[in-house]
Write a protein that holds these residues in place. Sequence first.
Motif, PDB file in Angstrom:
ATOM      1  N   ASP A 250      47.630  29.340  15.921  1.00 51.94           N
ATOM      2  CA  ASP A 250      46.274  29.004  15.481  1.00 51.94           C
ATOM      3  C   ASP A 250      46.139  29.939  14.204  1.00 51.94           C
ATOM      4  N   ARG A 251      46.332  31.071  14.371  1.00 45.63           N
ATOM      5  CA  ARG A 251      46.005  31.939  13.351  1.00 45.63           C
ATOM      6  C   ARG A 251      47.147  31.732  12.009  1.00 45.63           C
ATOM      7  N   HIS A 252      48.361  31.248  12.510  1.00 42.36           N
ATOM      8  CA  HIS A 252      49.407  30.992  11.559  1.00 42.36           C
ATOM      9  C   HIS A 252      48.730  29.546  10.746  1.00 42.36           C
ATOM     10  N   ILE A 253      48.212  28.818  11.360  1.00 41.33           N
ATOM     11  CA  ILE A 253      47.697  27.528  10.665  1.00 41.33           C
ATOM     12  C   ILE A 253      46.505  27.929   9.924  1.00 41.33           C
ATOM     13  N   PHE A 254      45.756  28.690  10.486  1.00 42.19           N
ATOM     14  CA  PHE A 254      44.384  29.184   9.640  1.00 42.19           C
ATOM     15  C   PHE A 254      44.674  29.776   8.280  1.00 42.19           C
ATOM     16  N   ASP A 255      45.730  30.571   8.521  1.00 48.06           N
ATOM     17  CA  ASP A 255      46.215  31.502   7.367  1.00 48.06           C
ATOM     18  C   ASP A 255      47.164  30.661   6.185  1.00 48.06           C
TER      19      ASP A 255
ATOM     20  N   LEU B 170      51.568  27.793   8.472  1.00 50.99           N
ATOM     21  CA  LEU B 170      52.154  26.334   9.050  1.00 50.99           C
ATOM     22  C   LEU B 170      51.202  25.533   8.703  1.00 50.99           C
ATOM     23  N   PRO B 171      51.624  24.654   7.584  1.00 49.23           N
ATOM     24  CA  PRO B 171      50.789  23.585   6.938  1.00 49.23           C
ATOM     25  C   PRO B 171      50.440  22.562   8.042  1.00 49.23           C
ATOM     26  N   VAL B 172      49.386  22.119   8.035  1.00 53.19           N
ATOM     27  CA  VAL B 172      48.704  21.023   8.763  1.00 53.19           C
ATOM     28  C   VAL B 172      47.988  19.813   8.060  1.00 53.19           C
ATOM     29  N   ALA B 173      47.859  18.794   8.364  1.00 51.17           N
ATOM     30  CA  ALA B 173      47.058  17.779   7.547  1.00 51.17           C
ATOM     31  C   ALA B 173      45.514  18.088   7.954  1.00 51.17           C
ATOM     32  N   LEU B 174      44.556  18.098   6.830  1.00 47.34           N
ATOM     33  CA  LEU B 174      43.375  18.429   7.181  1.00 47.34           C
ATOM     34  C   LEU B 174      42.325  17.127   6.956  1.00 47.34           C
ATOM     35  N   PRO B 175      41.237  17.110   7.660  1.00 48.85           N
ATOM     36  CA  PRO B 175      40.684  18.207   8.460  1.00 48.85           C
ATOM     37  C   PRO B 175      41.600  18.167   9.895  1.00 48.85           C
ATOM     38  N   ARG B 176      41.850  19.221  10.500  1.00 46.29           N
ATOM     39  CA  ARG B 176      42.531  19.401  11.761  1.00 46.29           C
ATOM     40  C   ARG B 176      41.691  19.930  12.734  1.00 46.29           C
ATOM     41  N   ALA B 177      41.552  19.309  13.889  1.00 50.32           N
ATOM     42  CA  ALA B 177      40.879  19.907  15.302  1.00 50.32           C
ATOM     43  C   ALA B 177      41.801  20.849  15.808  1.00 50.32           C
ATOM     44  N   LEU B 178      41.566  22.078  16.041  1.00 48.54           N
ATOM     45  CA  LEU B 178      42.482  23.146  16.427  1.00 48.54           C
ATOM     46  C   LEU B 178      42.163  23.125  18.155  1.00 48.54           C
ATOM     47  N   GLY B 179      43.207  23.937  18.726  1.00 51.30           N
ATOM     48  CA  GLY B 179      43.097  24.307  19.973  1.00 51.30           C
ATOM     49  C   GLY B 179      44.299  23.513  20.833  1.00 51.30           C
TER      50      GLY B 179
ATOM     51  N   ARG C 107      54.401  15.226  19.191  1.00 51.24           N
ATOM     52  CA  ARG C 107      52.970  15.683  18.670  1.00 51.24           C
ATOM     53  C   ARG C 107      52.170  16.667  19.510  1.00 51.24           C
ATOM     54  N   VAL C 108      51.646  17.587  18.857  1.00 52.08           N
ATOM     55  CA  VAL C 108      51.145  18.627  19.789  1.00 52.08           C
ATOM     56  C   VAL C 108      49.493  18.727  19.569  1.00 52.08           C
ATOM     57  N   TYR C 109      48.555  18.739  20.510  1.00 55.46           N
ATOM     58  CA  TYR C 109      47.303  18.720  20.465  1.00 55.46           C
ATOM     59  C   TYR C 109      47.051  19.872  19.516  1.00 55.46           C
ATOM     60  N   GLY C 110      46.053  20.033  18.768  1.00 57.42           N
ATOM     61  CA  GLY C 110      45.456  20.977  18.101  1.00 57.42           C
ATOM     62  C   GLY C 110      46.314  21.549  16.877  1.00 57.42           C
ATOM     63  N   ILE C 111      47.389  20.841  16.704  1.00 58.87           N
ATOM     64  CA  ILE C 111      48.485  21.270  15.680  1.00 58.87           C
ATOM     65  C   ILE C 111      48.646  20.017  14.913  1.00 58.87           C
TER      66      ILE C 111
ATOM     67  N   HIS D 272      42.200  26.125   3.439  1.00 56.22           N
ATOM     68  CA  HIS D 272      42.978  27.653   3.950  1.00 56.22           C
ATOM     69  C   HIS D 272      41.898  28.505   4.282  1.00 56.22           C
ATOM     70  N   ARG D 273      42.137  29.103   5.263  1.00 61.35           N
ATOM     71  CA  ARG D 273      41.303  30.051   5.963  1.00 61.35           C
ATOM     72  C   ARG D 273      39.656  29.780   6.047  1.00 61.35           C
ATOM     73  N   GLN D 274      39.370  28.086   6.219  1.00 57.91           N
ATOM     74  CA  GLN D 274      38.119  27.481   6.226  1.00 57.91           C
ATOM     75  C   GLN D 274      38.244  26.753   7.407  1.00 57.91           C
ATOM     76  N   ALA D 275      37.335  27.117   8.604  1.00 60.06           N
ATOM     77  CA  ALA D 275      37.161  26.182   9.631  1.00 60.06           C
ATOM     78  C   ALA D 275      35.490  26.187   9.801  1.00 60.06           C
ATOM     79  N   ARG D 276      35.161  25.215  10.519  1.00 60.78           N
ATOM     80  CA  ARG D 276      33.879  24.902  10.687  1.00 60.78           C
ATOM     81  C   ARG D 276      33.756  24.359  12.126  1.00 60.78           C
ATOM     82  N   LEU D 277      32.220  24.286  12.585  1.00 56.19           N
ATOM     83  CA  LEU D 277      31.873  23.573  13.408  1.00 56.19           C
ATOM     84  C   LEU D 277      31.563  22.138  13.035  1.00 56.19           C
ATOM     85  N   ALA D 278      32.174  21.124  13.590  1.00 54.90           N
ATOM     86  CA  ALA D 278      31.997  19.663  13.191  1.00 54.90           C
ATOM     87  C   ALA D 278      31.740  18.775  14.504  1.00 54.90           C
TER      88      ALA D 278
END
Length: 361
Positions: A53-58, A61-70, A122-126, A25-31
């Motif tokens: 993207d901001r809905h997912i970050f906040d 919109l629940p997504v499986a983690l870790p999740r590559a965004l964009g 299925r949607v890239y980044g989501i 939740h509200r945690q992204a990183r460069l991996a």
Amino acid sequence: VSHSSTLPSPSIAAGTVPVIELTGHRQARLAERQTPATGPLLRVETAGVCGTDRHIFDGRLPVALPRALGHEVVGRLERVCDADGITLDGPLEDGVRVVLAPGVPCGECEGCRAQGRCGNRRVYGIDMPGEGLTGGFSPLLSLRPGTHLFQIPEELDFERAVFAETMACVLSGLRKAVGPDRDLADMRSLVLGFGSIGVCAATAVAERHARVAILEHDPRRRDLAREMGFTDVHQTVAAMQQASQVGRREFDLVIDAAGTPRAFAAGVGELDRGGTLLELGNFADFGRAKVSPSAICCRDLRIVGSGETLYEDFSAAVRLVSQTSVELERAVTDVYPFATLEDPNALLADHPTGKAVITFP
Ligand SMILES: [Zn+2]
Ligand SMILES: [Zn+2]
């Protein structure tokens, strides 16, 4: 605003690619993720940061983690060949510049088999499954079979190209609400919200000759709308009605790009008899709206939703963002070079005036 810094760029280890991924939740990183040894790739040039993207970050919109965004991605083909199951409206060759349709049919469901219309895209980044290069906030994206790509002109500036995907969403919504390619010269339209969807919606209906009014609470975004040439711009419904010389104004087409239940309800209230509300903003669930079913019934109103972007609207969207006299490029207000991006959390937590984009060398 340019968010470059003087820090060294993140190193690219051999065989891996840096990606922005969400880990909580509200945690992204460069991996770092593995570069696949084979298979088609998109070398990403520009990626748009979107409200989704901001809905997912906040966590809305629940997504499986870790999740590559964009998912709003402009780039060039690499390692692509005919056998890859990719659809492109041009030569399927390395180096071709394209925009990505982020939704990919599953190829397995009843909808895919019977009507060619997937109920399980299925949607890239989501929600693209896998641990690979599934998001566009990365210099490389792995292209899956079933992906649709659309060629874009070499001379098209990235500040316009990055709106092609959002514009396709808007054109799909207009197709469902009023029909494709319909001239709207007889229509009084109201766009609620001047974020990226509102920018594209106002541009699209203006290009089809509709009169356009814009409602936007944020003064920075109202200024942006005026800079882009829109003159009928207001802070609230009350202010808009007050400014009217003819008393109460009503609209034939209201596009909700504000994405709140209150905006939706206000939009229904601004429709003239026989009018249509196009819901294009509530992509996350913010709760219920108070609307009067009696008004919808007695006034012959139409409420049209549009969640799915149709492939047939991408080529027109590319043409529109290329050719419109509306200066779309002004709406790109924040540019983040990926190579100097230190903290993706800042990017995703930010609420820019216009669109934020990530650029790649
Ligand atoms: Zn988006
Ligand atoms: Zn399917």
